[in-house]
Scaffold this motif. Structure first.
Motif, PDB file in Angstrom:
ATOM      1  N   GLU A 186       0.828  -1.212   0.000  1.00  0.00           N
ATOM      2  CA  GLU A 186       0.000   0.000   0.000  1.00  0.00           C
ATOM      3  C   GLU A 186       0.864   1.265   0.000  1.00  0.00           C
ATOM      4  O   GLU A 186       0.509   2.256  -0.628  1.00  0.00           O
ATOM      5  N   ALA A 187       2.019   1.205   0.683  1.00  0.00           N
ATOM      6  CA  ALA A 187       2.913   2.373   0.677  1.00  0.00           C
ATOM      7  C   ALA A 187       3.426   2.648  -0.741  1.00  0.00           C
ATOM      8  O   ALA A 187       3.576   3.803  -1.147  1.00  0.00           O
ATOM      9  N   LEU A 217     -10.607  17.885 -10.862  1.00  0.00           N
ATOM     10  CA  LEU A 217      -9.709  17.015 -10.081  1.00  0.00           C
ATOM     11  C   LEU A 217      -9.868  17.235  -8.583  1.00  0.00           C
ATOM     12  O   LEU A 217      -9.642  16.327  -7.787  1.00  0.00           O
ATOM     13  N   GLU A 218     -10.295  18.449  -8.223  1.00  0.00           N
ATOM     14  CA  GLU A 218     -10.486  18.787  -6.801  1.00  0.00           C
ATOM     15  C   GLU A 218     -11.621  17.981  -6.177  1.00  0.00           C
ATOM     16  O   GLU A 218     -11.717  17.888  -4.956  1.00  0.00           O
ATOM     17  N   LYS A 219     -12.469  17.428  -7.009  1.00  0.00           N
ATOM     18  CA  LYS A 219     -13.629  16.701  -6.480  1.00  0.00           C
ATOM     19  C   LYS A 219     -13.328  15.214  -6.236  1.00  0.00           C
ATOM     20  O   LYS A 219     -14.226  14.439  -5.901  1.00  0.00           O
ATOM     21  N   PHE A 220     -12.067  14.810  -6.424  1.00  0.00           N
ATOM     22  CA  PHE A 220     -11.713  13.397  -6.254  1.00  0.00           C
ATOM     23  C   PHE A 220     -10.475  13.222  -5.376  1.00  0.00           C
ATOM     24  O   PHE A 220      -9.556  14.038  -5.431  1.00  0.00           O
ATOM     25  N   ASN A 221     -10.491  12.153  -4.604  1.00  0.00           N
ATOM     26  CA  ASN A 221      -9.323  11.761  -3.806  1.00  0.00           C
ATOM     27  C   ASN A 221      -8.721  10.483  -4.380  1.00  0.00           C
ATOM     28  O   ASN A 221      -9.466   9.590  -4.823  1.00  0.00           O
ATOM     29  N   HIS A 222      -7.409  10.400  -4.318  1.00  0.00           N
ATOM     30  CA  HIS A 222      -6.714   9.160  -4.706  1.00  0.00           C
ATOM     31  C   HIS A 222      -6.847   8.111  -3.600  1.00  0.00           C
ATOM     32  O   HIS A 222      -6.715   8.443  -2.423  1.00  0.00           O
ATOM     33  N   ARG A 223      -7.116   6.871  -3.981  1.00  0.00           N
ATOM     34  CA  ARG A 223      -7.080   5.795  -2.987  1.00  0.00           C
ATOM     35  C   ARG A 223      -6.493   4.531  -3.631  1.00  0.00           C
ATOM     36  O   ARG A 223      -6.888   4.150  -4.731  1.00  0.00           O
ATOM     37  N   ALA A 224      -5.556   3.911  -2.928  1.00  0.00           N
ATOM     38  CA  ALA A 224      -4.993   2.635  -3.395  1.00  0.00           C
ATOM     39  C   ALA A 224      -5.129   1.632  -2.253  1.00  0.00           C
ATOM     40  O   ALA A 224      -4.664   1.899  -1.145  1.00  0.00           O
ATOM     41  N   ILE A 225      -5.802   0.535  -2.528  1.00  0.00           N
ATOM     42  CA  ILE A 225      -6.005  -0.466  -1.467  1.00  0.00           C
ATOM     43  C   ILE A 225      -5.688  -1.872  -1.985  1.00  0.00           C
ATOM     44  O   ILE A 225      -5.820  -2.163  -3.175  1.00  0.00           O
ATOM     45  N   TRP A 226      -5.286  -2.705  -1.045  1.00  0.00           N
ATOM     46  CA  TRP A 226      -5.012  -4.114  -1.358  1.00  0.00           C
ATOM     47  C   TRP A 226      -6.324  -4.888  -1.306  1.00  0.00           C
ATOM     48  O   TRP A 226      -7.044  -4.842  -0.299  1.00  0.00           O
ATOM     49  N   ASN A 227      -6.658  -5.569  -2.397  1.00  0.00           N
ATOM     50  CA  ASN A 227      -7.836  -6.442  -2.435  1.00  0.00           C
ATOM     51  C   ASN A 227      -7.326  -7.877  -2.270  1.00  0.00           C
ATOM     52  O   ASN A 227      -6.781  -8.469  -3.204  1.00  0.00           O
ATOM     53  N   GLU A 228      -7.499  -8.399  -1.058  1.00  0.00           N
ATOM     54  CA  GLU A 228      -6.928  -9.705  -0.706  1.00  0.00           C
ATOM     55  C   GLU A 228      -7.521 -10.825  -1.566  1.00  0.00           C
ATOM     56  O   GLU A 228      -6.809 -11.701  -2.057  1.00  0.00           O
ATOM     57  N   GLU A 230      -8.812 -10.738  -4.578  1.00  0.00           N
ATOM     58  CA  GLU A 230      -8.379 -10.717  -5.979  1.00  0.00           C
ATOM     59  C   GLU A 230      -6.860 -10.721  -6.103  1.00  0.00           C
ATOM     60  O   GLU A 230      -6.337 -10.847  -7.211  1.00  0.00           O
ATOM     61  N   GLY A 231      -6.164 -10.540  -4.993  1.00  0.00           N
ATOM     62  CA  GLY A 231      -4.700 -10.534  -5.024  1.00  0.00           C
ATOM     63  C   GLY A 231      -4.145  -9.364  -5.811  1.00  0.00           C
ATOM     64  O   GLY A 231      -3.226  -9.529  -6.625  1.00  0.00           O
ATOM     65  N   ARG A 232      -4.710  -8.175  -5.561  1.00  0.00           N
ATOM     66  CA  ARG A 232      -4.241  -7.032  -6.348  1.00  0.00           C
ATOM     67  C   ARG A 232      -4.387  -5.722  -5.584  1.00  0.00           C
ATOM     68  O   ARG A 232      -5.247  -5.584  -4.715  1.00  0.00           O
ATOM     69  N   ILE A 233      -3.504  -4.775  -5.938  1.00  0.00           N
ATOM     70  CA  ILE A 233      -3.679  -3.390  -5.511  1.00  0.00           C
ATOM     71  C   ILE A 233      -4.663  -2.772  -6.487  1.00  0.00           C
ATOM     72  O   ILE A 233      -4.523  -2.934  -7.704  1.00  0.00           O
ATOM     73  N   HIS A 266      -1.938  -6.669 -10.131  1.00  0.00           N
ATOM     74  CA  HIS A 266      -1.941  -7.993  -9.488  1.00  0.00           C
ATOM     75  C   HIS A 266      -0.549  -8.363  -8.997  1.00  0.00           C
ATOM     76  O   HIS A 266       0.451  -8.060  -9.652  1.00  0.00           O
ATOM     77  N   LYS A 267      -0.522  -9.020  -7.852  1.00  0.00           N
ATOM     78  CA  LYS A 267       0.728  -9.552  -7.305  1.00  0.00           C
ATOM     79  C   LYS A 267       0.541 -11.066  -7.214  1.00  0.00           C
ATOM     80  O   LYS A 267      -0.533 -11.536  -6.832  1.00  0.00           O
ATOM     81  N   TYR A 268       1.584 -11.795  -7.566  1.00  0.00           N
ATOM     82  CA  TYR A 268       1.456 -13.253  -7.626  1.00  0.00           C
ATOM     83  C   TYR A 268       2.419 -13.925  -6.662  1.00  0.00           C
ATOM     84  O   TYR A 268       3.502 -13.401  -6.400  1.00  0.00           O
ATOM     85  N   SER A 269       2.023 -15.102  -6.172  1.00  0.00           N
ATOM     86  CA  SER A 269       3.026 -15.967  -5.545  1.00  0.00           C
ATOM     87  C   SER A 269       3.702 -16.704  -6.703  1.00  0.00           C
ATOM     88  O   SER A 269       3.155 -16.742  -7.825  1.00  0.00           O
ATOM     89  N   LEU A 270       4.869 -17.311  -6.446  1.00  0.00           N
ATOM     90  CA  LEU A 270       5.547 -18.015  -7.540  1.00  0.00           C
ATOM     91  C   LEU A 270       4.663 -19.139  -8.085  1.00  0.00           C
ATOM     92  O   LEU A 270       4.603 -19.368  -9.290  1.00  0.00           O
TER      93      LEU A 270
END
Ligand code: AVI
Length: 301
Positions: A186-187, A217-228, A230-233, A266-270
């Protein structure tokens, strides 16, 4: 673009195609992201390429034709070109034909013995390779974990394109970002300097510029979250106050608190990655950093 934007914003979960991040300013912002302390993928992958180039070279073979879909500035390729004298030909492929020609010119100056044949094309569709006068084993190089931005069906379509490029005898060298602590993930997508927030919001500026829409653009905030699950930010633009925006012949209503979904990473395990590509490729070797945050993988058909 108008049709895609209207379609995306007509869904219950509004969305926009992430390819629209990358106008000139968006590409500059992305470049800044890659140099942020919190954004670990770029520097980790670079270090893997530097540390393991010679070993990678042994897998690639002694005469290599390197094919790079989405080559951009070819920055990571230079690490391989600097360390391996086995690469005889290079085919960078990019949708931005003009930039591609500029980069190719620069590369010809830097690597006079290398045959370079740039190809302006959309790599999610079948590709006709140019003829080269040099011979070599066809290696597709796809760094950056861009595969993470593809949804499943795009992964499948892309794998088909890659197998057509490698043929039976070639191979695939790909960078894949791995699952890790949520805080680290998330960082990386919520950096303290707000560059990723500006990058996310720039999708609206790009659409305003192209379609004459009036997104504020002033009417929106950025958000990034981990979706466990789906395995993705996921990156979203969250609406701060209810309002309407006209897009072509449609009026779109935004409610306070609702979001526009702008990107998946998406982030993957091997194991997950191995299983996903199994219909097309066998994973023959994997290089990871000391934290197991990022992987470079060598695959054969
Ligand atoms: C291009 N791609 C691999 C980046 C990623 O990490 O998914 C795009 C990005 N989005 C926000 N930061 C970087």
């Amino acid at each position: 673009m108008l049709r895609e934007v209207q379609e995306g914003l007509a869904q219950p979960q509004k969305s926009l195609p992430s390819k629209y991040f990358y106008d000139r300013y968006g590409s500059q912002l992305f470049d800044k992201i890659t140099r942020l302390e919190e954004y670990y993928p770029t520097r980790t992958e670079r270090k893997l390429l530097e540390d393991y180039a010679l070993e990678i070279g042994e897998y690639l073979g002694d005469r290599v034709l390197l094919i790079e879909p989405g080559s951009g500035s070819s920055e990571k390729t230079r690490i391989l070109l600097d360390k391996l004298n086995t690469i005889t030909g290079y085919i960078p492929i990019d949708i931005s034909g003009k930039y591609l020609q500029e980069v190719a010119k620069e590369l010809r100056r830097e690597y006079p013995d290398l045959e370079i044949s740039p190809l302006g094309a959309d790599y999610t569709r079948p590709i006709q390779l140019p003829e080269l006068s040099v011979e070599g084993r066809r290696i597709v190089f796809f760094p950056g974990s861009t595969i993470g931005n593809f949804k499943r069906e795009t992964v499948h379509r892309f794998m088909k394109v890659v197998t057509d490029l490698t043929g039976r005898e070639g191979a695939f060298l790909i960078g894949v970002d791995l699952k890790k602590d949520v805080e680290v993930l998330e960082a990386a997508y919520n950096d303290s300097k707000g560059i990723t927030a500006a990058f996310n919001k720039n999708i609206l500026t790009h659409i305003n510029d192209e379609l004459g829409t009036g997104f504020d653009l002033e009417k929106f905030n950025h958000r990034a979250i981990w979706n466990e699950q789906e395995g993705r930010i996921e990156m979203h633009l969250v609406c701060k106050e209810s309002h309407e925006v006209t897009v072509g012949d449609k009026t779109i209503s935004f409610q306070k608190g609702e979001s526009i979904h702008t990107e998946n990473s998406h982030k993957y395990s091997l194991e997950e990655f191995r299983d996903m590509v199994a219909p097309w490729f066998e994973v023959k070797q994997v290089w990871t950093d000391e934290n197991d945050w990022f992987s470079l993988q060598y695959l054969e058909p």
